[in-house]
Write a protein that holds these residues in place. Structure first.
Motif, short mmCIF file in Angstrom:
data_model
loop_
_atom_site.label_atom_id
_atom_site.label_comp_id
_atom_site.label_asym_id
_atom_site.label_seq_id
_atom_site.Cartn_x
_atom_site.Cartn_y
_atom_site.Cartn_z
N TYR A 29 -1.91 -12.85 -0.20
CA TYR A 29 -3.10 -12.11 -0.64
C TYR A 29 -3.32 -10.94 0.31
O TYR A 29 -3.55 -11.13 1.50
CB TYR A 29 -4.31 -13.04 -0.64
CG TYR A 29 -5.63 -12.33 -0.90
CD1 TYR A 29 -5.82 -11.59 -2.07
CD2 TYR A 29 -6.68 -12.41 0.01
CE1 TYR A 29 -7.02 -10.94 -2.32
CE2 TYR A 29 -7.88 -11.78 -0.23
CZ TYR A 29 -8.04 -11.04 -1.40
OH TYR A 29 -9.24 -10.40 -1.64
N GLU A 30 -3.23 -9.72 -0.23
CA GLU A 30 -3.37 -8.51 0.58
C GLU A 30 -4.23 -7.51 -0.17
O GLU A 30 -3.73 -6.67 -0.92
CB GLU A 30 -1.99 -7.89 0.87
CG GLU A 30 -1.10 -8.71 1.78
CD GLU A 30 -1.54 -8.68 3.24
OE1 GLU A 30 -2.49 -7.92 3.55
OE2 GLU A 30 -0.96 -9.41 4.05
N PRO A 31 -5.56 -7.55 0.00
CA PRO A 31 -6.42 -6.63 -0.73
C PRO A 31 -6.36 -5.19 -0.24
O PRO A 31 -6.75 -4.28 -0.96
CB PRO A 31 -7.82 -7.23 -0.51
CG PRO A 31 -7.71 -7.97 0.77
CD PRO A 31 -6.32 -8.51 0.82
N GLU A 32 -5.86 -4.99 0.98
CA GLU A 32 -5.77 -3.63 1.51
C GLU A 32 -4.57 -2.91 0.89
O GLU A 32 -3.46 -3.44 0.86
CB GLU A 32 -5.63 -3.66 3.03
CG GLU A 32 -6.83 -4.23 3.75
CD GLU A 32 -8.09 -3.43 3.49
OE1 GLU A 32 -8.00 -2.18 3.46
OE2 GLU A 32 -9.17 -4.04 3.32
N VAL A 33 -4.79 -1.70 0.40
CA VAL A 33 -3.73 -0.91 -0.22
C VAL A 33 -2.66 -0.61 0.82
O VAL A 33 -2.97 -0.18 1.94
CB VAL A 33 -4.29 0.39 -0.82
CG1 VAL A 33 -3.17 1.25 -1.39
CG2 VAL A 33 -5.33 0.06 -1.89
N GLN A 34 -1.40 -0.82 0.45
CA GLN A 34 -0.29 -0.64 1.39
C GLN A 34 1.00 -0.42 0.62
O GLN A 34 1.04 -0.58 -0.60
CB GLN A 34 -0.15 -1.89 2.28
CG GLN A 34 -0.04 -3.17 1.48
CD GLN A 34 -0.30 -4.40 2.33
OE1 GLN A 34 0.64 -5.05 2.76
NE2 GLN A 34 -1.58 -4.71 2.57
N GLU A 35 2.05 -0.04 1.33
CA GLU A 35 3.34 0.20 0.70
C GLU A 35 3.99 -1.13 0.31
O GLU A 35 4.23 -1.98 1.16
CB GLU A 35 4.26 0.98 1.64
CG GLU A 35 3.81 2.41 1.88
CD GLU A 35 4.78 3.19 2.74
OE1 GLU A 35 5.85 2.62 3.08
OE2 GLU A 35 4.50 4.35 3.05
N ARG A 36 4.24 -1.30 -0.97
CA ARG A 36 4.90 -2.49 -1.51
C ARG A 36 5.70 -2.08 -2.74
O ARG A 36 5.49 -1.02 -3.32
CB ARG A 36 3.87 -3.54 -1.91
CG ARG A 36 3.02 -4.07 -0.76
CD ARG A 36 3.78 -5.06 0.08
NE ARG A 36 2.97 -5.55 1.21
CZ ARG A 36 3.31 -6.57 1.98
NH1 ARG A 36 4.43 -7.23 1.74
NH2 ARG A 36 2.54 -6.93 2.99
N ASP A 37 6.61 -2.95 -3.17
CA ASP A 37 7.34 -2.70 -4.41
C ASP A 37 6.45 -2.94 -5.63
O ASP A 37 6.58 -2.26 -6.64
CB ASP A 37 8.58 -3.60 -4.51
CG ASP A 37 9.64 -3.22 -3.50
OD1 ASP A 37 9.84 -2.01 -3.27
OD2 ASP A 37 10.26 -4.13 -2.92
N PHE A 38 5.58 -3.93 -5.52
CA PHE A 38 4.67 -4.22 -6.63
C PHE A 38 3.41 -4.86 -6.08
O PHE A 38 3.37 -5.37 -4.95
CB PHE A 38 5.32 -5.14 -7.67
CG PHE A 38 5.44 -6.58 -7.23
CD1 PHE A 38 4.42 -7.50 -7.46
CD2 PHE A 38 6.59 -7.02 -6.57
CE1 PHE A 38 4.54 -8.81 -7.03
CE2 PHE A 38 6.72 -8.33 -6.16
CZ PHE A 38 5.68 -9.24 -6.39
N VAL A 39 2.37 -4.82 -6.90
CA VAL A 39 1.12 -5.52 -6.59
C VAL A 39 0.58 -6.13 -7.87
O VAL A 39 0.63 -5.51 -8.93
CB VAL A 39 0.08 -4.56 -5.96
CG1 VAL A 39 -0.27 -3.42 -6.91
CG2 VAL A 39 -1.18 -5.32 -5.56
N VAL A 40 0.13 -7.37 -7.78
CA VAL A 40 -0.55 -8.01 -8.89
C VAL A 40 -2.05 -7.85 -8.68
O VAL A 40 -2.57 -8.17 -7.60
CB VAL A 40 -0.19 -9.51 -8.98
CG1 VAL A 40 -0.99 -10.19 -10.09
CG2 VAL A 40 1.30 -9.68 -9.23
N LEU A 41 -2.73 -7.32 -9.68
CA LEU A 41 -4.17 -7.09 -9.60
C LEU A 41 -4.87 -7.74 -10.79
O LEU A 41 -4.31 -7.80 -11.88
CB LEU A 41 -4.47 -5.58 -9.62
CG LEU A 41 -3.90 -4.75 -8.47
CD1 LEU A 41 -4.02 -3.26 -8.80
CD2 LEU A 41 -4.60 -5.07 -7.16
#
Length: 327
Positions: A29-41
């Protein structure tokens, strides 16, 4: 990919799948916006629903049952965690009863993640949430192709004089220049409509519309061939309304239509999309309160895993191609 860059989930040998915090597939769980390949929201908004309310609990239900899923895709012979670095970013702030403010928040949140390079995978919520997603992603990538699985075209001009409902997002998206309708496909339309020529309105906007009846006439493989031909090499947003499925396979939804497709057929169609350039996707209209034995939420979660698998296959190919050219 090393452990430092892959997303990690607890092994079932050390923690049973029914335990732990309910993120999607137990992602970090990472609510802070950051560099990733994908994010589930999550976008738990259902104020724009025209019939049954309750899809605001869709993200919660999908996340809960997703712990049942295992991490490898046998069909693609891939384990997404070995190629993708992703997180669950939690829910986007929405305001019940306030469509404009909720859509504005969805746009800002999705755009922030997309600008960091993440492919947003959004759990709805009613289908109106796709419009602010498209606003966000088109601002980053330019006008997109839309690949739309649904029982309904959602291209009506208004509902009760309201321009922003779950029945209108794709007309608004065309009007706002967010999508290129001549590179877009709507698949699975069926059921009763307000006017015999309702689907012609979508065609006039430029969409390729393949109804459920036409799909059964030409076959699912030909359906997907036509969809892929239409999309070409453009950047694609994939939106999947769970009512694409027959109510026997997805009873937990707000506007069910009979004579839909099976979960196996839907999964098979998604698995043919390994060549598309996917920059965002969502799964909408899951209504847990009307579900039976969690079959709708389980189907939704499994289809989202197919989205992840498509991203992983694309990343695998890109990585292999880069390695090959560097030799």
């Amino acid at each position: 990919m090393s452990d430092e860059t892959s997303f990690l989930t607890p092994e079932v040998t050390s923690m049973p799948r029914f335990s732990g915090i309910r993120t999607f597939m137990r992602l970090p769980y990472e609510p802070e916006v950051q560099e990733r390949d994908f994010v589930v929201l999550g976008a738990p908004f259902d104020t724009s629903a025209s019939y049954r309310a309750g899809t605001r609990f869709g993200p919660e239900g999908i996340r809960r049952i997703s712990s049942l899923l295992r991490p490898a895709n046998v069909f693609h012979k891939i384990k997404p965690s070995e190629f993708l670095n992703g997180v669950d970013g939690g829910d986007i702030m929405v305001i019940p009863g306030n469509t404009e403010a909720s859509h504005r928040n969805i746009t800002a949140h999705v755009k922030a993640w997309a600008e960091k390079g993440a492919v947003p995978i959004v759990l709805g919520g009613d289908h109106s949430i796709t419009l602010p997603e498209l606003r966000a992603l088109s601002s980053v990538h330019g006008p997109l192709s839309l690949l739309h699985f649904d029982a309904h075209g959602d291209t009506w001009d208004d509902y009760w004089g309201e321009k922003y409902t779950h029945g209108t997002p794709f007309r608004r998206a065309v009007e706002e220049g967010l999508i290129d309708p001549y590179r877009s496909v709507q698949i699975g339309m069926r059921g009763t409509v307000y006017h015999p020529n309702d689907l012609d309105e979508a065609r006039k906007l430029g969409f390729l519309v393949i109804t459920a009846d036409e799909m059964r006439e030409i076959g699912l493989q030909e359906t997907m061939r036509r969809a892929l031909e239409r999309i070409g090499e453009s950047k694609v947003f994939l939106t999947f309304d769970i009512d694409f499925l027959d109510p026997a396979f997805a009873p937990g939804t707000g506007t069910p239509e009979i004579a839909g497709f099976t979960s196996a057929e839907a999964q098979g169609m998604l698995r043919q999309l390994t060549d598309i350039h996917l920059v965002g996707c969502d799964l909408v209209e899951v209504l847990p309160a009307l579900d039976s034995a969690e079959i709708t939420t389980l189907t939704g979660a499994t289809l989202v895993f197919e989205f992840l698998s498509l991203l992983a296959v694309h990343k695998q190919r890109t990585t292999s191609s880069s390695f090959s050219h560097s030799k």
